[in-house]
Design an enzyme around this catalytic site. Structure first.
Site, PDB file in Angstrom:
ATOM      1  CG  LEU A  54      -2.002  -1.045   1.342  1.00 53.54           C
ATOM      2  CD1 LEU A  54      -2.754  -0.892   2.664  1.00 53.54           C
ATOM      3  CD2 LEU A  54      -2.968  -0.984   0.164  1.00 53.54           C
ATOM      4  CG  ASP A  55       0.735   4.054  -3.157  1.00 50.37           C
ATOM      5  OD1 ASP A  55       1.594   3.218  -3.479  1.00 50.37           O
ATOM      6  OD2 ASP A  55      -0.093   4.539  -3.945  1.00 50.37           O
ATOM      7  CE  LYS A  56       5.254   9.043   4.605  1.00 52.55           C
ATOM      8  NZ  LYS A  56       6.313  10.067   4.479  1.00 52.55           N
ATOM      9  CB  THR A 106      -2.978   3.954   0.572  1.00 48.97           C
ATOM     10  OG1 THR A 106      -2.832   4.756  -0.603  1.00 48.97           O
ATOM     11  CG2 THR A 106      -4.254   3.141   0.471  1.00 48.97           C
ATOM     12  NE  ARG A 157      -1.506   8.224  -4.983  1.00 48.75           N
ATOM     13  CZ  ARG A 157      -0.225   8.404  -4.679  1.00 48.75           C
ATOM     14  NH1 ARG A 157       0.529   7.372  -4.312  1.00 48.75           N
ATOM     15  NH2 ARG A 157       0.323   9.606  -4.747  1.00 48.75           N
TER      16      ARG A 157
END
Length: 233
Positions: free
Chosen positions: A52-54, A56, A156
């Site tokens: 998961l992105d930072k 998110t 995104r």
């Protein structure tokens, strides 16, 4: 930022990752991460099954040891694992539901912005995201999203590509001003003071447990900052 355990057995973990926490060390960053926190709690090898992105938040699957790692990766490769996300995006999405199919490649500016991706390169990797509009206001839409593929920054980038970037996303925003605040002034822009990270949450994940043979669905509750935003819908 502490990690909450949503599911646990001898071979598998599901955690609730908070926004703002990096999954693993990358580049020159060697600070607090999901991997460092879990390695402290669990002596066996920890393997993140996806990322998961930072900024998110939400559910993330992790294996304990190597017993089931190949079987789980096989499920991901065969697209047998269903992931759902909730997002608040700018603007009113007119189509009640739809599919975004745009290739994803590293942007030409990658030397300046390491993780920025683009949908404008036809040679990019195939990417597909299904979406459904849950509700709208005059300025925003609440979306339920299911990524069919799992490319970097896919959700995104896809919603931004159709003109509806995620609220609080500085990398794929409509204009460069919030981006400049975040990356050059090293603080959030005043336009998004009420958002920690961006308004994207990994809500649930569903898969077959490779040993128990049970179909398992795990959900992560909305963090407080997103819960407050979504109450406005």
């Amino acid at each position: 930022m502490k990690i909450r355990i949503l599911y646990e057995d001898e071979n598998l973990l599901a955690i609730d990752k908070p926004a703002g926490l990096v999954c693993h060390p990358v580049g020159g960053y060697q600070g607090d991460t999901v991997v460092s926190q879990l390695s402290y709690l669990y002596p066996e090898d920890i393997h993140l099954l996806h990322r998961l992105d930072k900024n998110t938040s939400g559910v993330l699957l992790v294996t304990r040891g190597k017993k089931i790692i190949k079987k789980m990766y096989n499920q991901f490769a065969r697209r047998l694992i269903c992931k759902t996300y909730l997002a608040v995006v700018h603007g009113v999405v007119k189509s009640h539901q739809g599919t975004i199919e745009l290739p994803i490649a590293r942007a030409c500016s990658a030397s300046l912005i390491k993780l920025k991706m683009t949908t404008e390169n036809p040679q990019g990797l195939a990417a597909k995201t299904d979406y459904r509009v849950l509700n709208t206001t005059e300025e925003h839409s609440l979306l339920h999203l299911q990524p069919v593929t799992g490319r970097k920054h896919q959700i995104r980038l896809h919603v931004a590509a159709i003109g509806h970037p995620i609220v609080g996303d500085y990398l794929y925003c409509r204009s460069g001003i919030p981006f400049l605040w975040q990356y050059y002034l090293q603080r959030s822009s005043p336009w998004h003071e009420n958002i920690k990270g961006h308004a994207l949450h990994a809500h649930s994940i569903e898969f077959e447990h490779p040993l128990l043979q049970d179909q398992i669905k795990i959900s992560a509750p909305l963090p407080q900052h997103l819960d407050n935003i979504m109450k406005g819908f």
